[in-house]
Motif scaffolding. Structure first.
Motif, mmCIF file in Angstrom:
data_model
loop_
_atom_site.group_PDB
_atom_site.id
_atom_site.type_symbol
_atom_site.label_atom_id
_atom_site.label_comp_id
_atom_site.label_asym_id
_atom_site.label_seq_id
_atom_site.Cartn_x
_atom_site.Cartn_y
_atom_site.Cartn_z
ATOM 1 N N ILE A 1 0.815 -1.120 -0.001
ATOM 2 C CA ILE A 1 0.191 0.053 -0.127
ATOM 3 C C ILE A 1 0.911 1.179 -0.017
ATOM 4 O O ILE A 1 0.618 2.206 -0.843
ATOM 5 C CB ILE A 1 -1.013 0.061 1.350
ATOM 6 C CG1 ILE A 1 -2.147 -1.079 1.065
ATOM 7 C CG2 ILE A 1 -1.638 1.568 1.432
ATOM 8 C CD1 ILE A 1 -2.849 -1.270 2.171
ATOM 9 N N CYS A 2 1.863 1.382 0.703
ATOM 10 C CA CYS A 2 2.821 2.402 0.953
ATOM 11 C C CYS A 2 3.520 2.569 -0.401
ATOM 12 O O CYS A 2 3.462 3.844 -1.006
ATOM 13 C CB CYS A 2 3.763 2.178 1.886
ATOM 14 S SG CYS A 2 3.421 2.328 3.633
ATOM 15 N N TYR A 3 3.974 1.628 -1.199
ATOM 16 C CA TYR A 3 4.686 1.585 -2.410
ATOM 17 C C TYR A 3 3.492 2.027 -3.662
ATOM 18 O O TYR A 3 3.683 2.793 -4.660
ATOM 19 C CB TYR A 3 5.304 0.435 -2.867
ATOM 20 C CG TYR A 3 6.874 0.351 -2.279
ATOM 21 C CD1 TYR A 3 7.726 1.403 -2.574
ATOM 22 C CD2 TYR A 3 7.059 -1.006 -1.738
ATOM 23 C CE1 TYR A 3 8.950 1.054 -1.823
ATOM 24 C CE2 TYR A 3 8.424 -0.940 -0.923
ATOM 25 C CZ TYR A 3 9.232 -0.087 -1.293
ATOM 26 O OH TYR A 3 10.730 -0.152 -0.546
ATOM 27 N N GLY A 4 2.435 1.447 -3.357
ATOM 28 C CA GLY A 4 1.322 1.827 -4.374
ATOM 29 C C GLY A 4 0.867 3.517 -4.239
ATOM 30 O O GLY A 4 0.602 4.090 -5.150
ATOM 31 N N ILE A 5 0.629 3.938 -2.838
ATOM 32 C CA ILE A 5 0.565 5.674 -2.571
ATOM 33 C C ILE A 5 1.807 6.194 -3.290
ATOM 34 O O ILE A 5 1.591 7.360 -3.945
ATOM 35 C CB ILE A 5 0.531 5.703 -1.154
ATOM 36 C CG1 ILE A 5 -0.862 5.157 -0.545
ATOM 37 C CG2 ILE A 5 0.348 7.188 -1.055
ATOM 38 C CD1 ILE A 5 -1.113 5.264 0.932
ATOM 39 N N ALA A 6 3.123 5.985 -2.983
ATOM 40 C CA ALA A 6 4.130 6.511 -3.753
ATOM 41 C C ALA A 6 4.320 6.628 -5.060
ATOM 42 O O ALA A 6 4.308 7.633 -5.911
ATOM 43 C CB ALA A 6 5.383 6.208 -3.201
ATOM 44 N N ALA A 7 3.617 5.607 -5.757
ATOM 45 C CA ALA A 7 3.727 5.537 -7.216
ATOM 46 C C ALA A 7 2.323 6.316 -7.856
ATOM 47 O O ALA A 7 2.644 7.074 -8.762
ATOM 48 C CB ALA A 7 3.552 4.006 -7.499
ATOM 49 N N VAL A 8 1.311 6.211 -6.990
ATOM 50 C CA VAL A 8 0.173 6.966 -7.770
ATOM 51 C C VAL A 8 0.494 8.396 -7.440
ATOM 52 O O VAL A 8 0.086 9.298 -8.352
ATOM 53 C CB VAL A 8 -1.179 6.367 -6.828
ATOM 54 C CG1 VAL A 8 -2.283 7.433 -7.202
ATOM 55 C CG2 VAL A 8 -1.457 4.927 -7.424
ATOM 56 N N THR A 9 1.001 8.841 -6.184
ATOM 57 C CA THR A 9 1.146 10.374 -6.134
ATOM 58 C C THR A 9 2.275 10.672 -6.877
ATOM 59 O O THR A 9 2.565 11.898 -6.814
ATOM 60 C CB THR A 9 1.482 10.599 -4.606
ATOM 61 O OG1 THR A 9 2.514 9.866 -4.045
ATOM 62 C CG2 THR A 9 0.145 10.153 -3.833
ATOM 63 N N GLY A 10 3.284 9.863 -7.529
ATOM 64 C CA GLY A 10 4.298 10.435 -8.241
ATOM 65 C C GLY A 10 5.637 10.697 -7.545
ATOM 66 O O GLY A 10 6.500 11.345 -8.044
ATOM 67 N N GLN A 11 5.644 10.063 -6.315
ATOM 68 C CA GLN A 11 6.786 10.470 -5.531
ATOM 69 C C GLN A 11 8.127 9.795 -6.199
ATOM 70 O O GLN A 11 7.913 8.641 -6.451
ATOM 71 C CB GLN A 11 6.635 9.915 -4.029
ATOM 72 C CG GLN A 11 5.793 11.013 -3.574
ATOM 73 C CD GLN A 11 5.548 10.373 -1.778
ATOM 74 O OE1 GLN A 11 5.877 9.436 -1.485
ATOM 75 N NE2 GLN A 11 4.818 11.277 -1.180
#
Length: 144
Positions: free
Chosen positions: A117-127
């Motif tokens: 989930i953390c990696y998914g959030i980072a990917a979706v938000t473009g971090q």
């Protein structure tokens, strides 16, 4: 930059990496605890832990001699999307162990899912992908 500065950075790829380290510890420890009731899944958990050590701890790559082909394979996982998918697949495998018999490996599944989930959030938000300086990575100095 220390651990507290990394926590304050709000970079979810760092959170995912630390949850990955927690997952490695849980996979090894709970694999030992649940070995008699989940022999196959304990061994699978140890294999997953080994894969995660290679993927998550850049310091290991600096000490171990590797080939350019292996380095190219590991470079695929410097992308948050790939890491999110990897962790999600590993979480599903650990959750499957609970279909047979409820045991301690569910904690591994939960920690792997949280990392996904953390990696998914980072990917979706473009971090941008960052790895902890403590573990031999670049930190967030180059990212922010």
């Amino acid at each position: 930059m220390g651990v507290f500065d990394e926590v304050k950075s709000r970079n979810f790829s760092l959170y995912g990496q630390w949850l990955g380290i927690i997952s490695i510890i849980l996979l090894i420890a709970l694999g030992i605890v649940g070995f008699l009731s989940h022999v196959v899944f304990s061994i699978v958990g140890w294999v997953i832990a080994f894969i995660l050590v290679v993927v998550e701890i850049p310091l290991c790559m600096k000490f171990c001699p590797t080939s350019p082909k292996f380095d190219g394979f590991i470079a695929y996982f410097e992308n948050c999307y790939f890491r999110a998918i990897l962790y999600l697949v590993f979480a599903v495998v650990m959750f499957l162990s609970n279909l047979i018999n409820v045991g301690p490996l569910i904690a591994c599944g939960v920690s792997l899912l949280l990392a996904a989930i953390c990696y998914g959030i980072a990917a979706v938000t473009g971090q941008a992908f960052a790895s902890s300086k403590i573990l031999g990575g670049t930190g967030v100095d180059n990212v922010v």
